[in-house]
Write an enzyme that holds these catalytic residues in place. Sequence first.
Site, PDB file in Angstrom:
ATOM      1  N   ARG A 102      27.826 -15.156  27.484  1.00  0.00           N
ATOM      2  CA  ARG A 102      27.409 -13.978  26.699  1.00  0.00           C
ATOM      3  C   ARG A 102      26.093 -14.284  25.991  1.00  0.00           C
ATOM      4  O   ARG A 102      25.192 -13.441  25.920  1.00  0.00           O
ATOM      5  CB  ARG A 102      28.482 -13.622  25.667  1.00  0.00           C
TER       6      ARG A 102
ATOM      7  N   PHE B 226      33.144  -3.530  33.509  1.00  0.00           N
ATOM      8  CA  PHE B 226      34.373  -4.277  33.215  1.00  0.00           C
ATOM      9  C   PHE B 226      34.225  -4.901  31.820  1.00  0.00           C
ATOM     10  O   PHE B 226      34.386  -6.097  31.618  1.00  0.00           O
ATOM     11  CB  PHE B 226      34.624  -5.378  34.266  1.00  0.00           C
TER      12      PHE B 226
ATOM     13  N   ASP C 189      34.900   0.638  31.357  1.00  0.00           N
ATOM     14  CA  ASP C 189      36.198  -0.030  31.591  1.00  0.00           C
ATOM     15  C   ASP C 189      37.261   1.044  31.807  1.00  0.00           C
ATOM     16  O   ASP C 189      37.098   2.174  31.357  1.00  0.00           O
ATOM     17  CB  ASP C 189      36.580  -0.913  30.389  1.00  0.00           C
TER      18      ASP C 189
ATOM     19  N   ASN D 133      35.188   5.519  29.846  1.00  0.00           N
ATOM     20  CA  ASN D 133      36.413   5.139  30.537  1.00  0.00           C
ATOM     21  C   ASN D 133      36.305   5.624  31.977  1.00  0.00           C
ATOM     22  O   ASN D 133      36.414   6.820  32.254  1.00  0.00           O
ATOM     23  CB  ASN D 133      37.617   5.793  29.839  1.00  0.00           C
ATOM     24  N   ALA D 134      36.055   4.702  32.887  1.00  0.00           N
ATOM     25  CA  ALA D 134      35.914   5.080  34.295  1.00  0.00           C
ATOM     26  C   ALA D 134      36.129   3.866  35.181  1.00  0.00           C
ATOM     27  O   ALA D 134      36.009   2.719  34.733  1.00  0.00           O
ATOM     28  CB  ALA D 134      34.516   5.639  34.547  1.00  0.00           C
TER      29      ALA D 134
ATOM     30  N   ASP E 108      31.445  -8.180  35.384  1.00  0.00           N
ATOM     31  CA  ASP E 108      32.434  -9.233  35.108  1.00  0.00           C
ATOM     32  C   ASP E 108      33.825  -8.721  35.466  1.00  0.00           C
ATOM     33  O   ASP E 108      34.660  -8.474  34.590  1.00  0.00           O
ATOM     34  CB  ASP E 108      32.359  -9.636  33.624  1.00  0.00           C
TER      35      ASP E 108
ATOM     36  N   CYS F 147      35.591 -14.644  38.697  1.00  0.00           N
ATOM     37  CA  CYS F 147      36.516 -15.577  38.055  1.00  0.00           C
ATOM     38  C   CYS F 147      37.641 -15.960  39.015  1.00  0.00           C
ATOM     39  O   CYS F 147      38.672 -16.470  38.601  1.00  0.00           O
ATOM     40  CB  CYS F 147      37.086 -14.975  36.775  1.00  0.00           C
TER      41      CYS F 147
HETATM   42  N1  SAH Z   1      33.813  -8.765  30.461  1.00  0.00           N
HETATM   43  C1  SAH Z   1      35.001  -8.845  29.645  1.00  0.00           C
HETATM   44  C2  SAH Z   1      36.218  -9.309  30.423  1.00  0.00           C
HETATM   45  C3  SAH Z   1      36.509  -8.503  31.642  1.00  0.00           C
HETATM   46  S1  SAH Z   1      38.171  -8.561  32.131  1.00  0.00           S
HETATM   47  C4  SAH Z   1      34.730  -9.704  28.430  1.00  0.00           C
HETATM   48  O1  SAH Z   1      33.642 -10.281  28.332  1.00  0.00           O
HETATM   49  O2  SAH Z   1      35.613  -9.825  27.586  1.00  0.00           O
HETATM   50  C5  SAH Z   1      38.229  -7.293  33.298  1.00  0.00           C
HETATM   51  C6  SAH Z   1      38.236  -5.890  32.740  1.00  0.00           C
HETATM   52  O3  SAH Z   1      38.078  -5.015  33.840  1.00  0.00           O
HETATM   53  C7  SAH Z   1      39.492  -5.450  32.022  1.00  0.00           C
HETATM   54  O4  SAH Z   1      39.147  -4.980  30.747  1.00  0.00           O
HETATM   55  C8  SAH Z   1      40.059  -4.290  32.874  1.00  0.00           C
HETATM   56  O5  SAH Z   1      40.589  -3.242  32.086  1.00  0.00           O
HETATM   57  C9  SAH Z   1      38.831  -3.835  33.606  1.00  0.00           C
HETATM   58  N2  SAH Z   1      39.011  -3.221  34.929  1.00  0.00           N
HETATM   59  C10 SAH Z   1      39.777  -3.658  35.962  1.00  0.00           C
HETATM   60  N3  SAH Z   1      39.557  -2.907  37.066  1.00  0.00           N
HETATM   61  C11 SAH Z   1      38.624  -1.977  36.729  1.00  0.00           C
HETATM   62  C12 SAH Z   1      37.966  -0.948  37.439  1.00  0.00           C
HETATM   63  N4  SAH Z   1      38.211  -0.708  38.723  1.00  0.00           N
HETATM   64  N5  SAH Z   1      37.045  -0.198  36.790  1.00  0.00           N
HETATM   65  C13 SAH Z   1      36.764  -0.433  35.473  1.00  0.00           C
HETATM   66  N6  SAH Z   1      37.356  -1.416  34.762  1.00  0.00           N
HETATM   67  C14 SAH Z   1      38.272  -2.182  35.371  1.00  0.00           C
END
Ligand code: SAH
Length: 395
Positions: free
Chosen positions: A211, A227, A249, A276-277, A299, A339
Amino acid sequence: MSAVITLHPGRDKSLRRHHPWIFASAVSEVKGKARSGDTVDVLDSEGQWLARGAYSPDSQIRVRVWTFDQSQVIDNGFFIQAIEQARMVRQPVIEQSQCNGYRLVAGESDNLPGITIDVYGDVIVCQLLSAGAEKHRKKIVWALSKCFADATIVERSDVAVREKEGLQQLTQILHGESPEPVVIRENGINIKVDVLQGHKTGFYLDQRDNRLAVAQYCKDKDVLNCFSYTGTFSLYALVHGAKHVTNLDVSDVALRTAEENLALNNIDAQRCTQINADVFEKLREYRDQQRQFDVIVLDPPKFVDSKASLNRASRGYKDINMLALQLLKPNGILCTFSCSGLMSADLFQKIVADAALDAKRQVRILQKLTQAKDHPILASYPEGFYLKGLICHVS
Ligand code: SAH
């Protein structure tokens, strides 16, 4: 008397290199009664003592090694010692990042297979993922309460992998009062962590260093954080001068926490939009609208959970990377992560290269990133490496 496991001839090699797993196919004989989680001694085919570990009759990983030292007993003292050692390893991280949220125990990498322990201020969250960890729950809690007086200890073993070990999923308070959400601090930034309802143990500590790295590219930029979870990449970007950030997210709760996080850091909410999408859909929509960004963070959650899913996952990674590349302005920056431990760094880089070809963009890797230092990789257990990231210049 502990049960004794004898290995097939030639199946002692990885153990001699102190790799902590013994697969079912390596075991030739089990002498004595070994139940799930019991401590067993492991011998080579000639009868020479090799290791002591936890037996797991339901898992392909039949034994997870606690120790390669024959004089070591797996008692309260063993767990205290291992936790103190793990704490020592984290000391430089805590000082460098000025953080009070960190991974204290990263399973095999801390000689505690199947055990994850995260510290969030005065709250400690454990995941006990293996039969051995399950068996020694009381000792682990006792050792933690000795090493961290006054801490509340929570268990978040609500993870599907426990079923591979024949264990049920569960969440419970192990010690102290039921905790409120905590606010942790890292690199001068405040972050709300909901240890009971949040993902995993509540937060993604492994991206701390990344970050900070990504934030260096965000000054005066329009950033898209895909994400985003609770929006921590965005907080860092905004604190380091980003003009505007969009969090994307599918979790409403996570996005609401992202808003609270802005307030906790005195950041004007106008500088950060919550959407939210589904990322796959939203990136296509942005492409059709010809919406562009200066910096994009990708991510995603773990796409690969078995070797069989690697191909499908690779297509997923390629898809989002290609779309993100198409949305970047010239001289844009893509910060992309995987990850999935089963995806190698080489394969991930190839996927990004393929995505660049398809997107008709030229990509230069500026920085290669990995998991934060409180997620160390034990030299004898390379599987501990899972988080890969690339910061790319895109022209
Ligand atoms: N970048 C974040 C961690 C990501 S974890 C950080 O730094 O803390 C992965 C995230 O992706 C979760 O919050 C989950 O809700 C979201 N997610 C999973 N599939 C998704 C999708 N298809 N579209 C949008 N968000 C998604």
